[in-house]
Design a protein around this motif. Structure first.
Motif, PDB file in Angstrom:
ATOM      1  N   SER A 261      60.610 -25.259  -9.571  1.00  0.00           N
ATOM      2  CA  SER A 261      60.781 -23.809  -9.514  1.00  0.00           C
ATOM      3  C   SER A 261      59.723 -23.134  -8.648  1.00  0.00           C
ATOM      4  CB  SER A 261      60.757 -23.217 -10.930  1.00  0.00           C
ATOM      5  OG  SER A 261      59.502 -23.421 -11.546  1.00  0.00           O
TER       6      SER A 261
ATOM      7  N   THR B  73      66.271 -26.447  -4.261  1.00  0.00           N
ATOM      8  CA  THR B  73      65.806 -25.283  -3.506  1.00  0.00           C
ATOM      9  C   THR B  73      66.789 -24.935  -2.393  1.00  0.00           C
ATOM     10  OG1 THR B  73      63.507 -25.840  -3.982  1.00  0.00           O
ATOM     11  CG2 THR B  73      63.906 -24.343  -2.143  1.00  0.00           C
TER      12      THR B  73
ATOM     13  N   SER C  83      69.873 -23.318  -3.923  1.00  0.00           N
ATOM     14  CA  SER C  83      69.644 -22.003  -4.527  1.00  0.00           C
ATOM     15  C   SER C  83      69.746 -20.869  -3.509  1.00  0.00           C
ATOM     16  CB  SER C  83      68.266 -21.964  -5.197  1.00  0.00           C
ATOM     17  OG  SER C  83      67.225 -21.990  -4.227  1.00  0.00           O
ATOM     18  N   ASN C  84      69.440 -21.166  -2.265  1.00  0.00           N
ATOM     19  CA  ASN C  84      69.559 -20.133  -1.236  1.00  0.00           C
ATOM     20  C   ASN C  84      69.546 -20.799   0.139  1.00  0.00           C
ATOM     21  OD1 ASN C  84      69.532 -17.768   0.273  1.00  0.00           O
ATOM     22  ND2 ASN C  84      68.237 -16.706  -1.203  1.00  0.00           N
TER      23      ASN C  84
ATOM     24  N   LEU D 112      69.720 -20.262 -10.644  1.00  0.00           N
ATOM     25  CA  LEU D 112      68.578 -20.544  -9.779  1.00  0.00           C
ATOM     26  C   LEU D 112      67.952 -19.275  -9.222  1.00  0.00           C
ATOM     27  CD1 LEU D 112      69.984 -23.633  -7.870  1.00  0.00           C
ATOM     28  CD2 LEU D 112      68.371 -23.611  -9.765  1.00  0.00           C
TER      29      LEU D 112
END
Length: 293
Positions: free
Chosen positions: A51, A70, A73-74, A291
């Motif tokens: 995170s 990661t 998540s975007n 996320l």
């Protein structure tokens, strides 16, 4: 970023684990970039957990990362270099292990027992395993973000998960093949998919204590390597080119003294897209893992 000798400092975030161990594993990759790209000084950092990776990239405290969570998540924040290849394979496995004399023979036998997981957002050490237990009919509660119902769970990292299994703090553990296969006794039969696509089977039986596998995932794409989109530097494309053009002969030139080749997490990069990571996204959605932005 700059450094005292005029070289550009590039911060690369490694996968969360024991810092000394993970830095050692990625030392050839670190040396490769510094050796093949002029004017670059690579600083490796080991985040406390998964995170912490995206905030570091978003705040421009790092330039390169290498985990699928990661990226998923975007993805708009990242430029993907490719997916890591080791031993000729761009895939790895999640595996559930128990002690040889354990009564656990299949996933449903975890009911009422204690399972040791890696980081809560580890694909192989948590997400795939929790989803597999849910699919087997166990009530996983709010795991991995909360406590399961039908069994006890603890989350740490890949190495600690196996340590807990070995010292009796857990009845079973889940980890990734590169960490777990070495603890499986030589001669143990593995599924055909593992035999065909795992790049770690040559380590089988090389570590103690010995554990018995009772579940394997299907092949999971290995970690992507990516750079933050806001990183404006000609070194960014140069590094990507070096990583994609690497091969076993080249990376071997950058092994530190007494390096254990069996632990190498990177030889080159394969071209991939988000399509390959859809099974990970499916499991995140099924487990209700948010996320964030």
């Amino acid at each position: 970023m700059g450094s005292s000798d005029g070289a550009e400092t590039v911060t690369m975030l490694l996968t969360p684990d024991n810092p000394s161990d993970v830095r050692r594993r990625y030392e050839p990759m670190h040396n490769l970039i510094e050796g093949e790209v002029d004017g670059v000084e690579v600083e490796t950092q080991v985040p406390q957990d998964y995170s912490a990776i995206r905030p570091a990239l978003k705040s421009e405290q790092a330039e390169i990362g290498m985990d699928d969570i990661t990226l998923i998540s975007n993805p708009d924040l990242m430029d993907v270099y490719g997916t890591a290849v080791t031993g000729g394979s761009a895939f790895y496995f999640s595996v559930m292990l128990t002690n040889p004399d354990s009564n656990i023979q299949q996933r449903t036998d975890v009911e009422g027992e204690t399972m040791a997981f890696a980081d809560r957002l580890s694909t192989s050490g948590s997400i795939f395993a929790v989803y597999a237990l849910k699919q087997a009919g166990l009530d996983v509660g709010e795991a991995p973000d909360g406590d399961p119902v039908d069994f006890e769970g603890s989350w740490s990292n890949h190495e600690v998960a196996l340590e807990k299994l070995g010292n009796g703090e857990a009845d079973a553990a889940t980890t990734w093949g590169g960490n777990g296969i070495a603890h499986i006794p030589s001669g143990t039969e593995v599924p055909d998919r593992v035999d065909q696509k795992s790049s770690f089977l040559d380590t089988i039986g090389s570590e103690s204590p010995k554990f018995r596998p009772f579940w394997w995932s299907f092949p999971i794409p290995k970690q992507p390597v990516y750079a933050r989109k806001t990183w404006k530097s000609d070194k960014k494309d140069e590094i990507g080119t070096v990583l994609r053009n690497s091969d076993k002969g080249l990376i071997q030139q950058y092994y530190p003294e007494d390096y254990d080749e069996e632990e190498l997490p990177f030889t080159t990069l394969a071209q991939t897209s988000m399509k390959e990571y859809q099974p990970v996204i499916k499991r995140l959605d099924a487990l209700g893992i948010e996320l964030g932005e």
